[in-house]
Design a protein around this motif. Structure first.
Motif, PDB file in Angstrom:
ATOM      1  N   SER A 103      27.297   8.579  43.336  1.00  0.00           N
ATOM      2  CA  SER A 103      26.171   7.659  43.300  1.00  0.00           C
ATOM      3  C   SER A 103      24.909   8.327  43.836  1.00  0.00           C
ATOM      4  O   SER A 103      24.971   9.354  44.523  1.00  0.00           O
ATOM      5  N   ARG A 104      23.752   7.720  43.495  1.00  0.00           N
ATOM      6  CA  ARG A 104      22.469   8.306  43.861  1.00  0.00           C
ATOM      7  C   ARG A 104      21.527   7.233  44.401  1.00  0.00           C
ATOM      8  O   ARG A 104      21.684   6.052  44.108  1.00  0.00           O
ATOM      9  N   LEU A 105      20.535   7.702  45.161  1.00  0.00           N
ATOM     10  CA  LEU A 105      19.498   6.827  45.707  1.00  0.00           C
ATOM     11  C   LEU A 105      18.135   7.399  45.342  1.00  0.00           C
ATOM     12  O   LEU A 105      17.884   8.588  45.552  1.00  0.00           O
ATOM     13  N   ALA A 106      17.268   6.559  44.775  1.00  0.00           N
ATOM     14  CA  ALA A 106      15.900   6.972  44.456  1.00  0.00           C
ATOM     15  C   ALA A 106      14.931   5.967  45.062  1.00  0.00           C
ATOM     16  O   ALA A 106      15.099   4.759  44.882  1.00  0.00           O
ATOM     17  N   VAL A 107      13.935   6.461  45.773  1.00  0.00           N
ATOM     18  CA  VAL A 107      12.867   5.624  46.308  1.00  0.00           C
ATOM     19  C   VAL A 107      11.573   6.109  45.657  1.00  0.00           C
ATOM     20  O   VAL A 107      11.150   7.250  45.877  1.00  0.00           O
ATOM     21  N   LEU A 108      10.972   5.260  44.847  1.00  0.00           N
ATOM     22  CA  LEU A 108       9.802   5.656  44.063  1.00  0.00           C
ATOM     23  C   LEU A 108       8.527   5.431  44.870  1.00  0.00           C
ATOM     24  O   LEU A 108       8.231   4.303  45.276  1.00  0.00           O
ATOM     25  N   PRO A 109       7.747   6.482  45.091  1.00  0.00           N
ATOM     26  CA  PRO A 109       6.535   6.350  45.907  1.00  0.00           C
ATOM     27  C   PRO A 109       5.417   5.632  45.166  1.00  0.00           C
ATOM     28  O   PRO A 109       5.281   5.735  43.943  1.00  0.00           O
ATOM     29  N   GLY A 110       4.636   4.881  45.938  1.00  0.00           N
ATOM     30  CA  GLY A 110       3.462   4.225  45.381  1.00  0.00           C
ATOM     31  C   GLY A 110       3.759   2.993  44.557  1.00  0.00           C
ATOM     32  O   GLY A 110       2.919   2.555  43.767  1.00  0.00           O
ATOM     33  N   HIS A 111       4.937   2.407  44.753  1.00  0.00           N
ATOM     34  CA  HIS A 111       5.299   1.223  43.976  1.00  0.00           C
ATOM     35  C   HIS A 111       5.746   0.087  44.888  1.00  0.00           C
ATOM     36  O   HIS A 111       6.062   0.289  46.066  1.00  0.00           O
ATOM     37  N   THR A 112       5.776  -1.125  44.313  1.00  0.00           N
ATOM     38  CA  THR A 112       6.226  -2.321  45.013  1.00  0.00           C
ATOM     39  C   THR A 112       7.348  -2.968  44.205  1.00  0.00           C
ATOM     40  O   THR A 112       7.657  -2.544  43.089  1.00  0.00           O
ATOM     41  N   HIS A 113       7.907  -4.015  44.764  1.00  0.00           N
ATOM     42  CA  HIS A 113       8.944  -4.771  44.061  1.00  0.00           C
ATOM     43  C   HIS A 113       8.423  -5.326  42.737  1.00  0.00           C
ATOM     44  O   HIS A 113       9.193  -5.506  41.796  1.00  0.00           O
ATOM     45  N   HIS A 114       7.141  -5.560  42.649  1.00  0.00           N
ATOM     46  CA  HIS A 114       6.573  -6.262  41.497  1.00  0.00           C
ATOM     47  C   HIS A 114       6.135  -5.344  40.363  1.00  0.00           C
ATOM     48  O   HIS A 114       6.017  -5.793  39.230  1.00  0.00           O
ATOM     49  N   ASP A 115       5.912  -4.058  40.657  1.00  0.00           N
ATOM     50  CA  ASP A 115       5.467  -3.178  39.567  1.00  0.00           C
ATOM     51  C   ASP A 115       6.468  -2.079  39.212  1.00  0.00           C
ATOM     52  O   ASP A 115       6.249  -1.327  38.268  1.00  0.00           O
ATOM     53  N   ILE A 116       7.567  -1.994  39.930  1.00  0.00           N
ATOM     54  CA  ILE A 116       8.503  -0.898  39.711  1.00  0.00           C
ATOM     55  C   ILE A 116       9.148  -0.936  38.330  1.00  0.00           C
ATOM     56  O   ILE A 116       9.382   0.093  37.704  1.00  0.00           O
ATOM     57  N   VAL A 117       9.419  -2.146  37.816  1.00  0.00           N
ATOM     58  CA  VAL A 117      10.187  -2.244  36.586  1.00  0.00           C
ATOM     59  C   VAL A 117       9.406  -1.759  35.366  1.00  0.00           C
ATOM     60  O   VAL A 117       9.999  -1.377  34.362  1.00  0.00           O
ATOM     61  N   GLY A 118       8.085  -1.721  35.440  1.00  0.00           N
ATOM     62  CA  GLY A 118       7.294  -1.242  34.311  1.00  0.00           C
ATOM     63  C   GLY A 118       6.825   0.184  34.456  1.00  0.00           C
ATOM     64  O   GLY A 118       6.080   0.688  33.609  1.00  0.00           O
ATOM     65  N   SER A 119       7.264   0.859  35.510  1.00  0.00           N
ATOM     66  CA  SER A 119       6.768   2.196  35.797  1.00  0.00           C
ATOM     67  C   SER A 119       7.516   3.273  35.012  1.00  0.00           C
ATOM     68  O   SER A 119       8.750   3.252  34.941  1.00  0.00           O
ATOM     69  N   PRO A 120       6.809   4.258  34.446  1.00  0.00           N
ATOM     70  CA  PRO A 120       7.490   5.397  33.814  1.00  0.00           C
ATOM     71  C   PRO A 120       8.379   6.157  34.793  1.00  0.00           C
ATOM     72  O   PRO A 120       9.330   6.820  34.382  1.00  0.00           O
TER      73      PRO A 120
END
Length: 265
Positions: free
Chosen positions: A230-247
């Motif tokens: 398994s893996r863990l990714a924390v995407l910088p510069g994002h919130t719960h509300h915009d993460i799903v549309g992020s490239p």
């Protein structure tokens, strides 16, 4: 795009692209349409199946409460209806909890699991988020009409006037306590956890979640021999509300779906 009658629910679903199946499960008060920004990245490689969960999007509500467990059974029944013995499953927020329950309740049906911005235990949300969930009910349904989610609901729902019902049912679901620690620790499916660095889920909880899946306990070694499946990714510069549309989301998901998994032992 079509309906499938499963478990007494007419599930609206869409199929896009070709290849191994990838199921996408939306967040609360959303629909499969929220994944539209990601489809160009996924469809060249995958048969993407978007699902509108009970009472959401174009799927009509039925006379039963919203529960993570029954929503998971609905999606599992849809996969069998489509003749699919298994699929990769990605879920965001509410859909992430449903995806996790599919893996728990239907072992072998989920080949790879991606959980985006969702805790495995209710207190994984920040206290402010839990306060907002506690306020979701018939009394706040009217003021919630000012949200973008209401505009989407009225555009696609079979019965837009049922907005107060959906809002109230979802509030009842989100107030239910849960702790899936033992069931998560028993999972064997390769799992990718994705969060924003300014998510609604507590940062410490993200690490705890990864730990239950076997991650974060040791160095993987020079050749990666001890790397967990398994893996863990924390995407910088994002919130719960915009993460799903992020490239950035598809950029971490696609490699995970294709990387080889070292057999146990």
């Amino acid at each position: 795009m079509s309906y499938a009658d499963v478990n007494g629910v007419r599930l609206w679903h869409g199929c896009h692209g070709a290849g191994p199946p990838l199921v996408l499960l939306h967040g609360g008060i959303g629909s499969g349409e929220m994944f539209a920004p990601l489809l160009p990245a996924f469809t060249p490689h995958r048969r993407v199946i978007t699902v509108d969960l009970q009472g959401h999007g174009r799927t009509p509500d039925v006379d039963r409460p919203l529960r993570h467990e029954t929503l998971a059974d609905d999606v599992a029944a849809l996969l069998r209806h489509l003749g699919l013995p298994g699929a990769d499953v990605l879920g965001y927020s509410l859909g992430g909890a449903v995806a996790l329950r599919i893996a728990i309740q239907h072992p072998g049906l989920v080949r790879r699991l991606v959980c985006v911005s969702v805790p495995y235990r209710r207190d994984g949300w920040y206290p402010r988020v839990l306060t907002g969930m506690a306020a979701m009910g018939e009394a706040t349904a009217v003021e919630a009409r000012a949200s973008p989610t209401y505009a989407h609901h009225t555009r696609v729902a079979p019965r837009p006037q049922d907005w107060p019902v959906l809002w109230t049912k979802l509030g009842a679901l989100l107030r239910r306590d849960y702790d899936w620690s033992a069931e998560v620790a028993a999972l064997t499916v390769p799992t990718l956890l994705v969060f924003a660095d300014a998510d609604a889920v507590r940062t410490a909880h993200m690490v705890e979640f990864f730990g239950l899946l076997g991650g974060g306990h040791r160095d993987a070694g020079p050749d990666g021999t001890d790397r967990p499946a398994s893996r863990l990714a924390v995407l910088p510069g994002h919130t719960h509300h915009d993460i799903v549309g992020s490239p950035a989301l598809s950029a971490v998901v696609l490699p995970f779906l294709t990387h080889p998994v070292r057999p146990p032992g």
